[in-house]
Design an enzyme around this catalytic site. Structure first.
Site, PDB file in Angstrom:
ATOM      1  CE  LYS A  35      -0.397  -0.012   5.058  1.00  0.00           C
ATOM      2  NZ  LYS A  35      -1.299  -0.001   6.218  1.00  0.00           N
ATOM      3  NE  ARG A 131      -6.245   1.335  12.438  1.00  0.00           N
ATOM      4  CZ  ARG A 131      -5.146   1.208  11.705  1.00  0.00           C
ATOM      5  NH1 ARG A 131      -4.340   2.240  11.543  1.00  0.00           N
ATOM      6  NH2 ARG A 131      -4.834   0.058  11.134  1.00  0.00           N
ATOM      7  CE1 TYR A 256      14.063  31.552   3.102  1.00  0.00           C
ATOM      8  CE2 TYR A 256      14.017  29.168   2.862  1.00  0.00           C
ATOM      9  CZ  TYR A 256      13.938  30.434   2.300  1.00  0.00           C
ATOM     10  OH  TYR A 256      13.743  30.576   0.944  1.00  0.00           O
ATOM     11  CG  MET A 304      10.389  23.483  -2.067  1.00  0.00           C
ATOM     12  SD  MET A 304       9.368  24.538  -3.122  1.00  0.00           S
ATOM     13  CE  MET A 304       8.255  25.249  -1.913  1.00  0.00           C
TER      14      MET A 304
END
Length: 360
Positions: A35, A131, A256, A304
């Site tokens: 998956k 779940r 940053y 990024m």
């Protein structure tokens, strides 16, 4: 010229890890979980390796299963979350998809829908994960109705899923196994409970079918060392290259938000990979990378397209040198811990921007 970023996939390692899974549970049938795009490795890349070796494959939903069929995979495929509408049962019947049944809506659709041919079903019981799965007191009824359902064929496998099998010191898995044993004592047919953690750490959970996922990609689900994980071989190596080197004076900051400041005259390497390429944005200062086989710490915020690394203590780093972000010598789980997450997330969120390069 292309950027150096690659997620290199070692298919021999996939085969090795699946062989190890079979060795741990030699009497069991094996369902390989592919998956989430094969845990980020490329669903078809891994399914083509597993299909000749596995008894079945497993995906989350029918869209993932259709991708495999369209890619030529003929092995039975289990839909772990079942179907989301009755029409999907017709597709499952046509495509030889196996169907998980874990609620009354699933059972109603199965009993009422006109299918081209019967489908193979698994019955999921909730033993504590809370779940999916039928309640313990409903299991006998569901099993009886599925056993007599004309739209069902083949063996009816009864299964459950562990909540904390990756934490070997917790009692919950023992409690879940005891409940599962009690529920299934009078139910005919095969049983399944072991995911990767169960297969590696809980031998009593192996039953008739094992369902390894994460371990097949060479990663341990445990935070502590375990003898059964020692031979796993990581399939994915995420790599890039140094594209800039500069000197930074003591007291100067990098990146940053200026969240890393040099405490001494430093050399900083810029590497052409960032969160847009699958490297975790929340990786903290000090997260290790490998440059020419030497460890170096992240220095500054992940952006990024780039990261910056303190190479002050490294020998002879130059432009173009290879950088390993995770792989055989630097486990993805170690990187994930520095980012406050788990290795599952890092591999499954690997974007298409980073090319998968396959070696056999």
């Amino acid at each position: 010229m292309a950027r150096a970023n690659q997620a290199r996939l070692d298919l021999a390692a996939l085969r090795h890890n699946l062989a190890h899974a079979r060795q741990l549970a030699p009497e069991c049938k094996v369902m390989c979980v592919v998956k989430a795009n094969g845990y980020g490795h490329g669903a078809l890349n891994v399914a083509r390796v597993f299909a000749p070796m596995a008894d079945a494959l497993a995906v989350a939903c029918i869209e993932e299963a259709i991708e495999l069929r369209d890619g030529g995979i003929e092995t039975p495929i289990l839909l772990l979350q079942g179907v989301f509408e009755a029409q999907e049962l017709i597709i499952a019947s046509q495509q030889n998809f196996w169907v998980m049944v874990d609620n009354r809506q699933h059972l109603y659709w199965l009993e009422q829908t006109r299918l081209p041919a019967p489908v193979t079903c698994w019955l999921k019981i909730d033993t504590g994960m809370h779940r999916l799965g039928v309640q313990p007191e409903e299991a006998a009824e569901f099993h009886q109705r599925l056993s007599s359902c004309e739209n069902r064929t083949g063996e009816l496998v009864t299964c459950t899923h562990f909540a904390s099998a990756d934490e070997l010191d917790k009692p919950q898995t023992t409690e879940q196994l005891a409940l599962f044993e009690s529920i299934t004592a009078d139910l005919s047919g095969p049983r399944s409970a072991a995911n990767s953690s169960g297969l590696l750490g809980w031998p009593s959970s192996h039953y008739d079918w094992i369902r390894p996922g994460y371990m097949l990609y060479g990663n341990s689900p445990f935070t502590a060392t375990h003898p059964n994980t020692d031979t796993l071989r990581p399939v994915m190596t995420l790599c890039s290259a140094v594209i800039s080197i500069r000197n930074v004076a003591s007291g100067e900051s990098v990146g940053y938000a200026a969240n890393w400041t040099a405490q001494r005259p430093s050399r900083i390497a810029t590497v052409s990979i960032g969160y847009g390429d699958g490297y975790p944005r929340l990786a903290a200062n000090g997260t290790p990378v490998l440059i020419n086989g030497q460890r170096a710490p992240l220095a500054g915020r992940v952006s990024m397209d780039m990261i910056t690394v303190d190479i002050t203590d490294l020998d002879d780093v130059k432009l173009g040198d290879q950088v390993i972000l995770w792989g055989e010598e630097l486990p993805v789980s170690e990187v994930a811990a520095h980012a406050g997450t788990i290795g599952y997330e890092l591999t499954t969120r690997m974007p298409a921007r980073t090319p998968r390069v396959v070696t056999d």
